[in-house]
Structures are given as C-alpha cells and as structure tokens.
Enzyme design. Structure first.
Site, PDB file in Angstrom:
ATOM      1  N   VAL A 130      -9.565  -2.804   0.819  1.00  0.00           N
ATOM      2  CA  VAL A 130     -10.083  -4.121   0.452  1.00  0.00           C
ATOM      3  C   VAL A 130      -9.966  -5.116   1.613  1.00  0.00           C
ATOM      4  O   VAL A 130      -9.102  -4.963   2.475  1.00  0.00           O
ATOM      5  CB  VAL A 130      -9.346  -4.677  -0.788  1.00  0.00           C
ATOM      6  CG1 VAL A 130      -9.612  -3.793  -1.995  1.00  0.00           C
ATOM      7  CG2 VAL A 130      -7.853  -4.811  -0.555  1.00  0.00           C
ATOM      8  N   ASP A 159       0.860  -1.188   0.000  1.00  0.00           N
ATOM      9  CA  ASP A 159       0.000   0.000   0.000  1.00  0.00           C
ATOM     10  C   ASP A 159       0.895   1.237   0.000  1.00  0.00           C
ATOM     11  O   ASP A 159       1.432   1.604  -1.042  1.00  0.00           O
ATOM     12  CB  ASP A 159      -0.913  -0.091   1.224  1.00  0.00           C
ATOM     13  CG  ASP A 159      -1.960   0.982   1.293  1.00  0.00           C
ATOM     14  OD1 ASP A 159      -2.395   1.452   0.243  1.00  0.00           O
ATOM     15  OD2 ASP A 159      -2.364   1.362   2.409  1.00  0.00           O
TER      16      ASP A 159
HETATM   17  P1  IMP Z   1       1.780  -0.328   3.818  1.00  0.00           P
HETATM   18  O1  IMP Z   1       0.948   0.911   3.809  1.00  0.00           O
HETATM   19  O2  IMP Z   1       2.310  -0.659   2.451  1.00  0.00           O
HETATM   20  O3  IMP Z   1       2.864  -0.224   4.854  1.00  0.00           O
HETATM   21  O4  IMP Z   1       0.810  -1.516   4.221  1.00  0.00           O
HETATM   22  C1  IMP Z   1       0.800  -2.020   5.492  1.00  0.00           C
HETATM   23  C2  IMP Z   1      -0.243  -3.039   5.762  1.00  0.00           C
HETATM   24  O5  IMP Z   1      -1.487  -2.389   5.863  1.00  0.00           O
HETATM   25  C3  IMP Z   1      -0.475  -4.131   4.751  1.00  0.00           C
HETATM   26  O6  IMP Z   1       0.422  -5.186   4.869  1.00  0.00           O
HETATM   27  C4  IMP Z   1      -1.873  -4.556   5.153  1.00  0.00           C
HETATM   28  O7  IMP Z   1      -1.824  -5.461   6.221  1.00  0.00           O
HETATM   29  C5  IMP Z   1      -2.506  -3.255   5.567  1.00  0.00           C
HETATM   30  N1  IMP Z   1      -3.330  -2.698   4.464  1.00  0.00           N
HETATM   31  C6  IMP Z   1      -2.998  -1.772   3.558  1.00  0.00           C
HETATM   32  N2  IMP Z   1      -4.000  -1.546   2.691  1.00  0.00           N
HETATM   33  C7  IMP Z   1      -4.982  -2.395   3.059  1.00  0.00           C
HETATM   34  C8  IMP Z   1      -6.305  -2.677   2.532  1.00  0.00           C
HETATM   35  O8  IMP Z   1      -6.789  -2.119   1.540  1.00  0.00           O
HETATM   36  N3  IMP Z   1      -7.009  -3.625   3.206  1.00  0.00           N
HETATM   37  C9  IMP Z   1      -6.536  -4.296   4.298  1.00  0.00           C
HETATM   38  N4  IMP Z   1      -5.319  -4.069   4.804  1.00  0.00           N
HETATM   39  C10 IMP Z   1      -4.557  -3.128   4.198  1.00  0.00           C
END
Ligand code: IMP
Ligand code: MG
Length: 182
Positions: free
Chosen positions: A152, A102
C-alpha cells in the site's frame, strides 16, 4: 499521480476519524504523564503530525530513521538506524508511532534497542497492520486499520520514495510495481 492508483483502501475521511479516536485513547491512557512520541521516519511523518494534534497531553516528540527496505516491496531483513534519538528516554513513557507493521522485523528490533535504555514503558502505535505477513511475534498496542496482504502507498507510505503525499491509503496498478521490481 492518482492515475497510478488501482484502488483506494482507506479514504481520507476514514483516516481522519480513526486518527481522532486514537488521539483520544492515547490522551486518556497517558493522562497525568508527559510521554515522548517517537515517529519512525519517513513513513510515519504524516500520521505523527495528525495524531499529536489530537493528543491533549503535554508531550514531547522525537524522530528516528530506520531502514529495512530497498526500493522494492520486500524486506531485506536487516534493520539499520540512520538517525537516533536526541533525548534520553530513561524512566519515560515512550510511544512509538509507525506507519505499518508488516513483517514486524523493524519494530521488534527498535523495541529491543529502546528497551535497553530503560524507559518506563513502550507503547506501539501503528497506522496500518498487515498481520498476514508477520515474521516476528510482535503486536501493536494501537492499530489504526488492518490491511490485506497488498503493498500500500499514501498518507506517508511510499513506493520507491513516491506517493507519500497521497491523502488516502491505496494500492498501485500492478504495472507500476513490476516496472521497478529488483
Ligand atoms: P516490517 O516488515 O514490519 O519491518 O516493515 C518495515 C517497513 O517497511 C515499514 O515501516 C514500512 O516503512 C515498510 N512497508 C512495509 N509494508 C509496506 C507497504 O505495504 N507499503 C509501504 N511500505 C511498507
Ligand atoms: Mg516505516
């Protein structure tokens, strides 16, 4: 539970087909070596379980638990290691298995953290990629599906620890999110 879903983005069949492909590609790429798959808990547990059953290598696996999110849908920016590896990764091919890329904050931190332990290589596999939200300059080596900028759930991904057991990836009805917003 399925009453809370507004729309299905990726069906169970699409996931199954793509996970098979990814397993085959990883088996080809790492042929002759014994990589270590590292699942990032909790979100990747279902993807990891399906993926490794489609990998024909003599591989091992371990899990890490990190947290960067509260119960809402936005990142706090901070990453905390809640469970570290049990195995030494020096000189090994490491394959990180994540549910979704994300903002990129979690994986950027994790890659740096693991790089310090001198693995032979680090490969990033993510089921989902949400490039629109990227804050850190990180790209996955293998992506299952690209998803739009929507929160999601399903197939391991949660909202406030629920909906991980949905067999597909979908978007919740807006009222579900607004009931829980911080
Ligand atoms: P980051 O923002 O790339 O550090 O993402 C961190 C974590 O946030 C991911 O590994 C997911 O566990 C959670 N996450 C990010 N986007 C979503 C989403 O759309 N749905 C559910 N979990 C999310
Ligand atoms: Mg995750």
């Amino acid at each position: 539970m399925t009453n809370d879903i507004m729309k299905v983005l990726i069906t169970e069949e699409q996931i199954e087909r793509r996970v098979k492909e990814l397993g085959r590609e990883l088996s080809d790429k790492f042929e002759g070596s014994e990589p270590l798959f590292i699942g990032v808990l909790k979100g990747s547990f279902i993807f990891m379980a399906d993926l490794i059953r489609n990998v024909s290598l003599k591989c091992s696996m371990d899990f890490m638990a990190v947290s960067s999110y509260g119960n809402g849908t936005t990142t706090s920016g901070a990453v905390k290691i809640n469970k570290d590896l049990n195995e030494d990764i020096a000189g090994r091919h490491v394959i990180i298995v994540e549910d979704i890329l994300d903002s990129g904050v979690t994986l950027t931190y994790l890659c740096g953290y693991l790089q310090n332990r001198k693995p032979e290589s680090i490969t990033l596999v993510t089921l989902l990629d949400k490039p629109a939200r990227r804050k850190a300059p990180i790209k996955a080596d293998y992506v299952g599906f690209e998803v739009p900028d929507e929160f999601v759930v399903g197939y391991g991904l949660d909202f406030a620890e629920k909906y991980r057991n949905l067999p597909f990836v979908g978007v919740l009805k807006p009222e579900i999110y607004s009931d829980c917003e911080e």
